[in-house]
Motif scaffolding. Structure first.
Motif, PDB file in Angstrom:
ATOM      1  N   LEU A   1      36.891  35.618  36.462  1.00  0.00           N
ATOM      2  CA  LEU A   1      38.282  36.062  36.552  1.00  0.00           C
ATOM      3  C   LEU A   1      38.405  37.499  37.045  1.00  0.00           C
ATOM      4  N   TYR A   2      37.547  38.393  36.553  1.00  0.00           N
ATOM      5  CA  TYR A   2      37.668  39.817  36.879  1.00  0.00           C
ATOM      6  C   TYR A   2      36.710  40.186  38.000  1.00  0.00           C
ATOM      7  N   VAL A   3      37.263  40.706  39.081  1.00  0.00           N
ATOM      8  CA  VAL A   3      36.433  41.091  40.212  1.00  0.00           C
ATOM      9  C   VAL A   3      35.441  42.181  39.790  1.00  0.00           C
ATOM     10  N   ASP A   4      35.915  43.139  38.995  1.00  0.00           N
ATOM     11  CA  ASP A   4      35.036  44.194  38.458  1.00  0.00           C
ATOM     12  C   ASP A   4      34.925  43.980  36.956  1.00  0.00           C
ATOM     13  N   TRP A   5      34.036  43.043  36.577  1.00  0.00           N
ATOM     14  CA  TRP A   5      33.912  42.696  35.159  1.00  0.00           C
ATOM     15  C   TRP A   5      33.423  43.882  34.333  1.00  0.00           C
ATOM     16  N   GLU A   6      32.507  44.677  34.856  1.00  0.00           N
ATOM     17  CA  GLU A   6      31.957  45.789  34.077  1.00  0.00           C
ATOM     18  C   GLU A   6      33.027  46.809  33.720  1.00  0.00           C
ATOM     19  N   GLN A   7      33.954  47.089  34.639  1.00  0.00           N
ATOM     20  CA  GLN A   7      35.030  48.017  34.317  1.00  0.00           C
ATOM     21  C   GLN A   7      35.950  47.424  33.262  1.00  0.00           C
TER      22      GLN A   7
ATOM     23  N   SER B   1      47.907  52.213  31.281  1.00  0.00           N
ATOM     24  CA  SER B   1      48.261  51.672  32.590  1.00  0.00           C
ATOM     25  C   SER B   1      46.982  51.472  33.390  1.00  0.00           C
ATOM     26  N   ILE B   2      46.687  50.217  33.719  1.00  0.00           N
ATOM     27  CA  ILE B   2      45.439  49.901  34.400  1.00  0.00           C
ATOM     28  C   ILE B   2      45.716  48.938  35.544  1.00  0.00           C
ATOM     29  N   SER B   3      45.185  49.246  36.725  1.00  0.00           N
ATOM     30  CA  SER B   3      45.272  48.346  37.867  1.00  0.00           C
ATOM     31  C   SER B   3      43.943  47.618  38.007  1.00  0.00           C
ATOM     32  N   ARG B   4      44.030  46.296  38.164  1.00  0.00           N
ATOM     33  CA  ARG B   4      42.812  45.498  38.168  1.00  0.00           C
ATOM     34  C   ARG B   4      42.948  44.330  39.143  1.00  0.00           C
ATOM     35  N   ASP B   5      41.816  43.906  39.719  1.00  0.00           N
ATOM     36  CA  ASP B   5      41.783  42.743  40.611  1.00  0.00           C
ATOM     37  C   ASP B   5      41.375  41.501  39.829  1.00  0.00           C
ATOM     38  N   TYR B   6      42.183  40.443  39.954  1.00  0.00           N
ATOM     39  CA  TYR B   6      41.930  39.170  39.286  1.00  0.00           C
ATOM     40  C   TYR B   6      41.612  38.125  40.344  1.00  0.00           C
ATOM     41  N   ARG B   7      40.599  37.321  40.077  1.00  0.00           N
ATOM     42  CA  ARG B   7      40.201  36.255  40.993  1.00  0.00           C
ATOM     43  C   ARG B   7      40.595  34.922  40.353  1.00  0.00           C
ATOM     44  N   HIS B   8      41.814  34.473  40.657  1.00  0.00           N
ATOM     45  CA  HIS B   8      42.302  33.257  40.009  1.00  0.00           C
ATOM     46  C   HIS B   8      41.943  32.035  40.840  1.00  0.00           C
ATOM     47  N   PRO B   9      41.442  30.965  40.216  1.00  0.00           N
ATOM     48  CA  PRO B   9      40.983  29.806  40.985  1.00  0.00           C
ATOM     49  C   PRO B   9      42.092  29.070  41.727  1.00  0.00           C
ATOM     50  N   CYS B  10      43.339  29.235  41.303  1.00  0.00           N
ATOM     51  CA  CYS B  10      44.434  28.503  41.949  1.00  0.00           C
ATOM     52  C   CYS B  10      45.098  29.281  43.078  1.00  0.00           C
ATOM     53  N   VAL B  11      45.227  30.596  42.940  1.00  0.00           N
ATOM     54  CA  VAL B  11      46.001  31.352  43.929  1.00  0.00           C
ATOM     55  C   VAL B  11      45.203  32.462  44.606  1.00  0.00           C
TER      56      VAL B  11
ATOM     57  N   ALA C   1      48.385  31.171  31.853  1.00  0.00           N
ATOM     58  CA  ALA C   1      47.825  30.670  33.107  1.00  0.00           C
ATOM     59  C   ALA C   1      46.907  31.691  33.765  1.00  0.00           C
ATOM     60  N   LEU C   2      47.199  32.966  33.574  1.00  0.00           N
ATOM     61  CA  LEU C   2      46.383  34.013  34.180  1.00  0.00           C
ATOM     62  C   LEU C   2      45.117  34.297  33.377  1.00  0.00           C
ATOM     63  N   LEU C   3      45.246  34.469  32.074  1.00  0.00           N
ATOM     64  CA  LEU C   3      44.178  35.048  31.270  1.00  0.00           C
ATOM     65  C   LEU C   3      43.261  34.039  30.595  1.00  0.00           C
TER      66      LEU C   3
END
Length: 270
Positions: free
Chosen positions: A151-157, A207-217, A121-123
């Motif tokens: 999906l990825y706020v910082d796609w380039e990273q 270990s990576i912290s990332r911002d996800y922009r999900h259309p549902c939540v 559901a996420l990826l």
């Protein structure tokens, strides 16, 4: 690195490529230019750790880059065919045991070998969850960019992290023909991949912290922890989690619940 960074005169005004020339780097590392040239060309498989550490010191490499350099220097000895990737049943059961957070088993080429429903559901919710074929996350990010850029706020990273993952796999498994074929495919099909590949980013991606922009939540900050499985060449299990008590944790909970209770997730809180 520039000559001025290591206390040298810039000398040549117009350089064909960025970085130190062999004639500048070798003396700083305490080796001859001829020896350093053979090292670059992969003709010194028995190079000592001390020489590699000296080169790393001159180039100011970080810990991940130093480890990568040591692996690359031994590629000639390690170039052997690797076994086809097969997911052990126990690893699949481990992934399925995570019911509250997304989890995937990932291979050395970036193939998702198993996933649970929250991870789907996420990826990649547009893929069939229980289909025979699952996505390769690098192909997904570079060849399905309408989806991945959303999906990825910082796609380039994220794209750089993908390439760092492949770089690490190539240094560990130089004999993996499928891995080489994947890189060649992406170089041919994706201008974005071609441009970023020349930067050669290196990271262990543990270990990576990332911002996800999900259309549902909505937007969630999640940490992805990659747990290597040492008995499986290049494979690992990645678990995605949010900080306890954070809005991201609440949104992740809603996403997870929506997998088994459709319609529960409300429109995203922007």
């Amino acid at each position: 690195m520039r000559p001025e960074d290591v206390g040298l005169s810039s000398g040549i005004r117009h350089r064909r490529v960025a970085g130190l020339r062999r004639e500048e780097l070798a003396p700083l590392a305490g080796v001859s230019v001829g020896y350093y040239t053979r090292l670059e060309q992969g003709q010194s498989p028995n190079v000592s750790d001390e020489v590699l550490d000296a080169v790393a010191r001159v180039l100011r490499l970080d810990d991940d880059e130093v480890a990568h350099l040591h692996r690359l220097a031994r590629v000639a000895r390690a170039r052997r065919k690797v076994r086809p990737e097969r997911l052990r049943p126990g690893i699949r059961l481990m992934v399925e045991s995570f019911t509250e957070v997304p989890a995937i088993a990932v291979g050395r080429r970036g193939d998702i070998l198993a996933w649970n429903r929250p991870a789907h559901a996420l990826l990649a919710p547009h893929w069939v969850f229980d289909g025979e074929e699952k996505p390769n996350f690098v192909r997904l990010d570079f060849l399905e960019m309408d989806f991945s850029r959303g999906l990825y706020v910082d796609w380039e990273q994220k794209a750089r992290d993908d390439i760092a993952y492949l770089e690490g796999s190539l240094s560990r498994f130089p004999g993996d023909e499928g891995l080489t074929a994947l890189v060649e495919e992406l170089l041919a099909l994706s201008p974005e991949f071609h441009a970023l590949w020349t930067e050669h980013p290196v990271s262990n991606c543990a270990s990576i912290s990332r911002d996800y922009r999900h259309p549902c939540v909505g937007v969630m900050t999640l940490t992805a922890e990659l747990l290597r499985t040492p008995d499986d060449e290049g494979q690992g299990v990645t678990v995605f989690q949010a900080e306890a008590g954070s809005p991201s944790q609440e949104r992740l909970r809603r996403l997870t619940e929506s997998v088994t209770r459709p319609g529960l997730a409300r429109p995203a809180d922007r």
